[in-house]
Design a protein around this motif. Structure first.
Motif, PDB file in Angstrom:
ATOM      1  N   TYR A  26       0.842  -1.193   0.000  1.00 48.34           N
ATOM      2  CA  TYR A  26       0.000   0.000   0.000  1.00 48.34           C
ATOM      3  C   TYR A  26       0.872   1.236   0.000  1.00 48.34           C
ATOM      4  N   SER A  27       0.287   2.329  -0.440  1.00 53.53           N
ATOM      5  CA  SER A  27       0.971   3.619  -0.436  1.00 53.53           C
ATOM      6  C   SER A  27      -0.013   4.659   0.071  1.00 53.53           C
ATOM      7  N   THR A  28       0.518   5.726   0.631  1.00 51.55           N
ATOM      8  CA  THR A  28      -0.327   6.806   1.135  1.00 51.55           C
ATOM      9  C   THR A  28      -0.048   8.068   0.341  1.00 51.55           C
ATOM     10  N   GLY A  29      -1.079   8.889   0.201  1.00 55.24           N
ATOM     11  CA  GLY A  29      -0.932  10.138  -0.520  1.00 55.24           C
ATOM     12  C   GLY A  29      -0.206  11.173   0.323  1.00 55.24           C
ATOM     13  N   GLU A  30       0.633  11.958  -0.303  1.00 51.92           N
ATOM     14  CA  GLU A  30       1.382  13.008   0.395  1.00 51.92           C
ATOM     15  C   GLU A  30       0.457  14.130   0.872  1.00 51.92           C
ATOM     16  N   THR A  31      -0.500  14.496   0.036  1.00 58.71           N
ATOM     17  CA  THR A  31      -1.355  15.640   0.362  1.00 58.71           C
ATOM     18  C   THR A  31      -2.815  15.239   0.593  1.00 58.71           C
ATOM     19  N   THR A  32      -3.143  13.982   0.414  1.00 58.18           N
ATOM     20  CA  THR A  32      -4.530  13.547   0.585  1.00 58.18           C
ATOM     21  C   THR A  32      -4.623  12.561   1.739  1.00 58.18           C
ATOM     22  N   SER A  33      -5.846  12.263   2.122  1.00 53.72           N
ATOM     23  CA  SER A  33      -6.060  11.296   3.194  1.00 53.72           C
ATOM     24  C   SER A  33      -6.409   9.933   2.606  1.00 53.72           C
ATOM     25  N   GLU A  34      -5.810   9.602   1.466  1.00 54.88           N
ATOM     26  CA  GLU A  34      -6.099   8.339   0.805  1.00 54.88           C
ATOM     27  C   GLU A  34      -4.979   7.334   1.007  1.00 54.88           C
ATOM     28  N   ARG A  35      -5.371   6.093   1.078  1.00 56.08           N
ATOM     29  CA  ARG A  35      -4.425   4.984   1.102  1.00 56.08           C
ATOM     30  C   ARG A  35      -4.773   4.112  -0.109  1.00 56.08           C
ATOM     31  N   THR A  36      -3.772   3.799  -0.925  1.00 51.09           N
ATOM     32  CA  THR A  36      -3.987   2.987  -2.119  1.00 51.09           C
ATOM     33  C   THR A  36      -3.368   1.620  -1.909  1.00 51.09           C
ATOM     34  N   TYR A  37      -4.194   0.588  -2.062  1.00 53.99           N
ATOM     35  CA  TYR A  37      -3.725  -0.787  -1.972  1.00 53.99           C
ATOM     36  C   TYR A  37      -3.458  -1.285  -3.385  1.00 53.99           C
ATOM     37  N   HIS A  38      -2.244  -1.745  -3.638  1.00 51.30           N
ATOM     38  CA  HIS A  38      -1.830  -2.280  -4.932  1.00 51.30           C
ATOM     39  C   HIS A  38      -1.728  -3.793  -4.759  1.00 51.30           C
ATOM     40  N   ILE A  39      -2.540  -4.537  -5.495  1.00 48.37           N
ATOM     41  CA  ILE A  39      -2.577  -5.992  -5.340  1.00 48.37           C
ATOM     42  C   ILE A  39      -2.438  -6.628  -6.713  1.00 48.37           C
ATOM     43  N   ARG A  40      -1.455  -7.494  -6.829  1.00 45.19           N
ATOM     44  CA  ARG A  40      -1.251  -8.226  -8.083  1.00 45.19           C
ATOM     45  C   ARG A  40      -1.949  -9.572  -7.959  1.00 45.19           C
ATOM     46  N   ILE A  41      -2.842  -9.847  -8.911  1.00 47.23           N
ATOM     47  CA  ILE A  41      -3.599 -11.096  -8.877  1.00 47.23           C
ATOM     48  C   ILE A  41      -3.402 -11.879 -10.173  1.00 47.23           C
ATOM     49  N   ALA A  42      -3.681 -13.157 -10.102  1.00 49.66           N
ATOM     50  CA  ALA A  42      -3.770 -14.007 -11.284  1.00 49.66           C
ATOM     51  C   ALA A  42      -5.131 -14.681 -11.234  1.00 49.66           C
ATOM     52  N   VAL A  43      -5.729 -14.872 -12.377  1.00 52.37           N
ATOM     53  CA  VAL A  43      -7.015 -15.566 -12.464  1.00 52.37           C
ATOM     54  C   VAL A  43      -6.841 -16.724 -13.442  1.00 52.37           C
ATOM     55  N   ARG A  44      -7.114 -17.943 -12.944  1.00 49.03           N
ATOM     56  CA  ARG A  44      -7.007 -19.156 -13.754  1.00 49.03           C
ATOM     57  C   ARG A  44      -8.394 -19.631 -14.154  1.00 49.03           C
TER      58      ARG A  44
ATOM     59  N   HIS B 289      -8.558 -22.900 -19.854  1.00 45.27           N
ATOM     60  CA  HIS B 289      -7.258 -23.314 -19.307  1.00 45.27           C
ATOM     61  C   HIS B 289      -6.185 -22.223 -19.426  1.00 45.27           C
ATOM     62  N   GLU B 290      -6.588 -20.972 -19.456  1.00 48.91           N
ATOM     63  CA  GLU B 290      -5.657 -19.844 -19.546  1.00 48.91           C
ATOM     64  C   GLU B 290      -5.546 -19.174 -18.179  1.00 48.91           C
ATOM     65  N   THR B 291      -4.394 -18.557 -17.922  1.00 50.50           N
ATOM     66  CA  THR B 291      -4.177 -17.772 -16.712  1.00 50.50           C
ATOM     67  C   THR B 291      -3.760 -16.367 -17.126  1.00 50.50           C
ATOM     68  N   VAL B 292      -4.398 -15.371 -16.527  1.00 49.85           N
ATOM     69  CA  VAL B 292      -4.031 -13.980 -16.780  1.00 49.85           C
ATOM     70  C   VAL B 292      -3.692 -13.327 -15.446  1.00 49.85           C
ATOM     71  N   ALA B 293      -2.805 -12.331 -15.488  1.00 47.76           N
ATOM     72  CA  ALA B 293      -2.376 -11.666 -14.258  1.00 47.76           C
ATOM     73  C   ALA B 293      -2.281 -10.170 -14.497  1.00 47.76           C
ATOM     74  N   GLY B 294      -2.333  -9.418 -13.416  1.00 52.01           N
ATOM     75  CA  GLY B 294      -2.203  -7.972 -13.501  1.00 52.01           C
ATOM     76  C   GLY B 294      -2.386  -7.331 -12.145  1.00 52.01           C
ATOM     77  N   TRP B 295      -2.144  -6.030 -12.099  1.00 48.17           N
ATOM     78  CA  TRP B 295      -2.260  -5.252 -10.865  1.00 48.17           C
ATOM     79  C   TRP B 295      -3.646  -4.633 -10.740  1.00 48.17           C
ATOM     80  N   CYS B 296      -4.179  -4.638  -9.540  1.00 51.02           N
ATOM     81  CA  CYS B 296      -5.428  -3.958  -9.217  1.00 51.02           C
ATOM     82  C   CYS B 296      -5.116  -2.914  -8.153  1.00 51.02           C
ATOM     83  N   ARG B 297      -5.762  -1.772  -8.256  1.00 53.70           N
ATOM     84  CA  ARG B 297      -5.574  -0.723  -7.248  1.00 53.70           C
ATOM     85  C   ARG B 297      -6.907  -0.393  -6.615  1.00 53.70           C
ATOM     86  N   PHE B 298      -6.883  -0.243  -5.299  1.00 60.89           N
ATOM     87  CA  PHE B 298      -8.080   0.093  -4.530  1.00 60.89           C
ATOM     88  C   PHE B 298      -7.749   1.301  -3.685  1.00 60.89           C
TER      89      PHE B 298
END
Length: 119
Positions: A36-54, A104-113
């Protein structure tokens, strides 16, 4: 003769049942890494999660939406649950939705919340 016919009929039925079971939608999400990362000037916290879906089935399927589920318990014992939708795509390696996943394919990528810390 009828015993052999019954046996082969049963085997055909079992094979058809297995084939039908493999065609059912079966998407399996996997957590790969996150931070996770926090904003310098905002009150937001961003969660960065890398997932794979099979896709474990014999049929193509699709991911329609991605949500982060958060639940916690208050001091009085009340359970609070929230679903946070994924933020819009900003980078090339972000997980885009809707996304088709072939058999039978797997894909992956980053999600941000993005979550407001005042929440």
């Amino acid at each position: 003769m009828s015993a052999a016919s019954l046996f082969f009929s049963w085997k055909r039925h079992a094979l058809a049942h297995d084939q039908e079971r493999r065609r059912r939608p079966a998407l399996v999400p996997d957590y790969l890494e996150g931070y996770y990362s926090t904003g310098e000037t905002t009150s937001e916290r961003t969660y960065h999660i890398r997932i794979a879906v099979r896709n474990t089935s014999d049929s193509a399927n699709a991911v329609a939406r991605i949500e982060l589920g958060i639940s916690y318990r208050l001091i009085d014992g009340t359970t609070v649950a929230a679903r946070i939708p994924a933020a819009e795509i900003q980078r090339e390696n972000d997980f885009s939705v809707p996304r088709l996943i072939e058999a039978h394919e797997t894909v992956a990528g980053w999600c941000r919340f993005v979550i407001d810390t005042r929440f």
